[in-house]
Design an enzyme around this catalytic site. Structure first.
Site, PDB file in Angstrom:
ATOM      1  N   GLU A 241      45.122  14.907  47.560  1.00 35.43           N
ATOM      2  CA  GLU A 241      45.882  14.076  46.587  1.00 35.43           C
ATOM      3  C   GLU A 241      45.516  12.398  46.485  1.00 35.43           C
ATOM      4  O   GLU A 241      46.003  12.017  45.630  1.00 35.43           O
ATOM      5  CB  GLU A 241      47.383  14.051  47.624  1.00 35.43           C
ATOM      6  CG  GLU A 241      48.458  13.033  47.256  1.00 35.43           C
ATOM      7  CD  GLU A 241      49.035  13.461  46.161  1.00 35.43           C
ATOM      8  OE1 GLU A 241      48.833  14.149  45.676  1.00 35.43           O
ATOM      9  OE2 GLU A 241      49.780  12.868  45.398  1.00 35.43           O
TER      10      GLU A 241
ATOM     11  N   VAL B 154      39.449   2.961  47.842  1.00 40.82           N
ATOM     12  CA  VAL B 154      38.897   2.450  48.350  1.00 40.82           C
ATOM     13  C   VAL B 154      39.234   1.274  48.035  1.00 40.82           C
ATOM     14  O   VAL B 154      39.596   0.782  47.111  1.00 40.82           O
ATOM     15  CB  VAL B 154      37.596   2.342  47.865  1.00 40.82           C
ATOM     16  CG1 VAL B 154      36.499   1.094  48.802  1.00 40.82           C
ATOM     17  CG2 VAL B 154      36.674   3.949  48.833  1.00 40.82           C
TER      18      VAL B 154
ATOM     19  N   GLY C 129      33.746   5.142  49.059  1.00 43.91           N
ATOM     20  CA  GLY C 129      33.792   6.674  48.213  1.00 43.91           C
ATOM     21  C   GLY C 129      33.172   7.485  48.712  1.00 43.91           C
ATOM     22  O   GLY C 129      33.640   8.652  48.649  1.00 43.91           O
TER      23      GLY C 129
ATOM     24  N   ASN D 171      41.530   7.030  33.683  1.00 34.59           N
ATOM     25  CA  ASN D 171      40.907   6.419  35.273  1.00 34.59           C
ATOM     26  C   ASN D 171      39.702   5.905  34.644  1.00 34.59           C
ATOM     27  O   ASN D 171      38.238   7.826  35.401  1.00 34.59           O
ATOM     28  CB  ASN D 171      41.536   6.785  36.099  1.00 34.59           C
ATOM     29  CG  ASN D 171      40.759   5.910  37.477  1.00 34.59           C
ATOM     30  OD1 ASN D 171      39.793   5.380  37.486  1.00 34.59           O
ATOM     31  ND2 ASN D 171      41.023   6.591  38.311  1.00 34.59           N
ATOM     32  N   LYS D 172      38.616   6.146  33.894  1.00 33.10           N
ATOM     33  CA  LYS D 172      37.396   6.208  33.220  1.00 33.10           C
ATOM     34  C   LYS D 172      36.244   5.791  34.491  1.00 33.10           C
ATOM     35  O   LYS D 172      35.519   6.692  35.020  1.00 33.10           O
ATOM     36  CB  LYS D 172      36.794   5.427  32.258  1.00 33.10           C
ATOM     37  CG  LYS D 172      37.936   5.324  31.294  1.00 33.10           C
ATOM     38  CD  LYS D 172      37.524   6.505  30.426  1.00 33.10           C
ATOM     39  CE  LYS D 172      38.500   6.955  29.456  1.00 33.10           C
ATOM     40  NZ  LYS D 172      38.975   8.109  28.495  1.00 33.10           N
TER      41      LYS D 172
ATOM     42  N   TYR E 206      33.397  10.852  39.808  1.00 30.30           N
ATOM     43  CA  TYR E 206      33.345  12.143  40.104  1.00 30.30           C
ATOM     44  C   TYR E 206      32.563  13.175  39.474  1.00 30.30           C
ATOM     45  O   TYR E 206      31.990  14.069  40.187  1.00 30.30           O
ATOM     46  CB  TYR E 206      35.182  12.533  40.031  1.00 30.30           C
ATOM     47  CG  TYR E 206      35.980  11.901  40.444  1.00 30.30           C
ATOM     48  CD1 TYR E 206      36.698  11.548  40.644  1.00 30.30           C
ATOM     49  CD2 TYR E 206      35.686  12.414  42.749  1.00 30.30           C
ATOM     50  CE1 TYR E 206      38.006  11.154  41.403  1.00 30.30           C
ATOM     51  CE2 TYR E 206      36.941  11.660  43.028  1.00 30.30           C
ATOM     52  CZ  TYR E 206      37.771  10.752  42.337  1.00 30.30           C
ATOM     53  OH  TYR E 206      38.487  10.798  43.425  1.00 30.30           O
TER      54      TYR E 206
END
Lengths: 163, 169
Positions: A86, A90, A100, A127-128, A134
């Site tokens: 969820e 950081v 992270g 959220n680039k 990721y």
């Protein structure tokens, strides 16, 4: 040597985690989005039937909670048990120290140890920075949902990630 | 008198639940991605730490006794929102085609909404494939919010107020 460590959250961490949850809401342009209180977090995460689990990154010197992951199992009628992340967060001034990565790796390890078939999470399209992070970790961006992207590590990807 | 009953699943239902899971996967054109087995369902749903809950729709004989075979099911589990707290995610809602148009889907969704309200859940959330226009119409009529659509899965939600309204209706 890192000046932080990753460990399972305990009930006394809730104030620190709650502060970070609020900061994360501000990042998502919803400063008034958080309807929870510290007491709700304590009851829901550390009571008799916990609704979530949490790991924290703790500054070794100050004891400050500088990051956290919050996660819970989900169920797919096709592949069985998966873990949903969820939150991964950081605090701003502790970024770029691989905190992270350390948090994500620890959670992936837990998933592999406990036999989860998938780790899944969502990122908002604006959220680039999050999406780049990721993508760099090798996670798969599976779907886009009007501003929300669903990322995933399969079981094999998780096993590879913790090598 | 109704010719069906909605009840909490029992471990003996797992064969039938799997049969319906596979029927739904086939309808969604993804049967090859469905790796579920009866053993996994039993262990994961009816062991000491259940990972999901399930409502099943049992058809009834004219004397009110349960006939064999299930005609629908709904799998759901708790999720957590760090903004709102305890919520429920509906993984599957399915009624076998020959039992449609009797209000069974509506009754099952209503039963789940009632569970949400009784247990203090802030949201009920689920996803639908964007080409599944029958389901989309059904959910739109229920008063749920279509959060957004881009490609593939569309996410739906009942928030606290719409849950209460739907559960009561």
């Amino acid at each position: 040597m890192a000046d932080y460590r990753i460990r399972d959250a305990v009930i006394d961490d809730c104030e620190g985690i709650f502060t970070n949850i609020q900061e994360l809401a501000v990042h998502h342009h919803s400063p008034n989005g958080v309807k929870l209180t510290v007491d709700t977090l304590k009851r829901d995460g550390f009571g008799e039937n916990p609704l979530f689990r949490c790991q924290v990154a703790e500054n070794i010197n100050s004891g400050e909670i500088i990051g956290h992951t919050l996660f819970f199992p989900f169920y797919s009628s096709w592949i069985g048990k998966g873990m949903f992340m969820e939150d991964l967060f950081v605090i701003e001034r502790e970024r770029n120290k691989r905190v992270g990565v350390a948090l994500l790796k620890r959670l992936v390890q837990l998933c592999v140890e406990e036999g989860f078939n998938r780790l899944q999470w969502e990122v908002m399209e604006f959220n680039k920075r999050g999406m780049n992070f990721y993508n760099k970790q090798g996670a798969e961006d599976t779907t886009a949902d009007g501003g929300r992207r669903v990322f995933r590590f399969s079981k094999e990807q998780m096993e590879e990630y913790i090598q | 008198m109704s010719d069906y009953r909605i009840r909490e699943a029992r471990v003996e239902d797992c064969e039938e639940i799997l049969r319906l899971i596979q029927e739904l996967a086939e309808f969604e054109k993804m049967l090859k991605d469905c790796h579920m087995t009866v053993e996994t369902l039993r262990k994961d749903g009816f062991g000491s730490n259940p990972l999901f809950r399930c409502l099943v729709v049992q058809s009834l004989n004219s004397d009110g006794s349960e006939s064999s075979g299930l005609i629908g099911y709904c799998i759901f589990y708790y999720i957590y929102s760090t903004w709102e707290g305890k919520c429920i995610y509906m993984e599957d809602l399915y009624v076998t085609p020959t039992s449609r148009h009797k209000g069974i889907g509506h009754a099952t969704l209503k039963k789940l909404s009632q569970i949400c309200v009784e247990e203090g859940c802030k949201r009920l959330q689920w996803a639908v494939l964007d080409w599944n226009s029958i389901a989309i119409d059904f959910y739109n009529k229920s008063g749920a919010t279509n959060l957004s659509e881009k490609e593939g899965w569309i996410f739906y939600r009942f928030d606290e107020d719409s849950l209460k309204a739907f559960a009561k209706n």
